[in-house]
Design a protein around this motif. Structure first.
Motif: not given
Length: 399
Positions: A119-120, A155-156, A114-115, A97-99
């Motif tokens: 990011k999420v 969430l991606n 936290l891209c 979920f956090n890329g």
């Protein structure tokens, strides 16, 4: 899988049509991946409290229906869009979920995961490329014919489906020999908890910790602290049935707030001669957060926020309480950079550094997904694993 590349796939998904409405297993259409996207065949998925919270509609701002929930899973790449280089058809992957795009200012720094682009974001429900979705209905929720309707992403990831489409930044390749059922846990809960201990708090050998909330994430924190050699791990939970599982994860002491006549932090200070070195708040309750903060030792104590806070209430602290040297910080996905660090973490899990088996307490077929939700609501499950598709090895697939 060449026969499906570039084509719309019709498959089954568990669609959420509204807050607290039972998920409906129905046919949907899944579009091919666009540029820098990946279409994945989901093999196993599990249910997290974040799925539960979104389904119940606790935060009205996050509501978007119909929607395909789910963010803990493992699968195999069916096809990739233009520009995708790091995964290919047949690779085993976990969605995150956090890329991690690998190119932005944040991704190039070690201090944050936290891209800037991936990011999420619990509010996100559409794909980055075109602001559209890759899911649509073939029938209404009752199975009758209706005009095609788009289904929102979550969430991606959106893993409660036989096929999903993700941004390539949210797809992590794993060892094809890894135990796939267990690898699904690395999409969220285990990585979030273990990483909070390893990457955010940086727990050291011989130190003391307190974990508030012994759900999957809290127990993962305990497992991470155990693996780092913490001498004392105090578990705090109002559900005494969780204590036996806690022992397996390395918890040395248990406190049930219902059994005390004094605040929890006072009891912890008594047990540890002034407070623990690290505390972790895993419940998403601001009152519990205050207890966690006060349970740490003055001068160096560190509190890590791991829980999800749906309430609009702010931190229950006075600024002067920070002058005694205690620290407080948050942790997203355990501080792991997914593409850069998760494959190595998966290898450590395969070697037994972190035990994954105890987290899977139930297994059900995909059709029983509503029963799996109920198990989590009733506190009778850490992770209930759902088999979405039959698993075949790479050799059987012809790779």
């Amino acid at each position: 899988m060449a026969e499906t590349q570039g084509k719309v796939i019709t498959c089954r998904a568990a669609v959420a049509w509204g807050p607290k409405e039972p998920l409906v297993i129905q046919e949907i259409c899944v579009d091919p991946p666009q540029e820098m996207e990946v279409r994945v065949k989901i093999l196993y998925t599990s249910i997290c409290h974040t799925d539960l919270g979104t389904w119940t509609g606790v935060n009205e701002a996050e509501r978007a229906f119909p929607r395909i929930l789910g963010h803990e899973a493992v699968g195999v790449v069916e096809s990739v869009g233009e520009g995708v280089k790091d995964v290919k058809e047949g690779d085993y992957v976990i969605p995150t979920f956090n890329g991690e795009c690998g190119e932005c200012r944040v991704c190039k720094k070690e201090v944050s995961n936290l891209c800037e682009r991936y990011k999420v974001d619990p509010m996100k429900r559409l794909m980055v490329n075109d602001g559209g979705t890759r899911f649509s209905t073939t029938t209404n929720k009752d199975g009758g014919s209706s005009q095609s309707q788009r289904i929102y992403h979550f969430l991606n990831t959106s893993t409660f489906t036989e096929y999903t489409v993700l941004d390539s930044a949210c797809v992590v390749k794993i060892d094809p020999n890894a135990p796939l059922k267990q690898m699904s846990l690395l999409s969220c809960g285990v990585s979030t908890g273990v990483g909070a201990a390893w990457n955010t708090a940086k727990v050291k050998e011989g130190t003391t910790t307190a974990v508030f909330g012994l759900g999957s994430v809290g127990l993962a924190v305990a497992e991470g602290a155990r693996a780092r050699g913490a001498s004392r791990i105090i578990g705090v939970d109002a559900n005494a049935s969780k204590f036996e599982k806690g022992k397996v994860m390395g918890v040395t002491d248990f406190i049930n707030p219902k059994d005390l006549t004094k605040p929890v932090h006072e009891r912890i200070r008594e047990l540890t001669r002034g407070g623990v070195d690290y505390s972790f708040e895993c419940t998403g309750n601001v009152d519990v957060l205050r207890e966690a903060f006060l349970s740490t030792h003055a001068g160096w104590g560190s509190t890590v926020l791991v829980g999800i806070y749906a309430t609009p209430r702010t931190l229950p602290l006075h600024p002067m309480e920070l002058f005694d040297g205690r620290k407080i910080t948050g942790s997203v996905f355990g501080g792991f950079k997914p593409k850069s660090q998760l494959p190595s973490f998966a290898q450590q899990c395969m070697k037994g550094v972190v035990k994954l088996e105890p987290f899977i307490t139930n297994e059900l077929p995909f059709e029983k997904i509503n029963d799996a939700f109920q198990l989590l609501r009733d506190g009778k499950s850490l992770r209930c694993l759902l088999q979405i598709a039959k698993h075949t090895t790479r050799k059987q697939q012809g790779y």
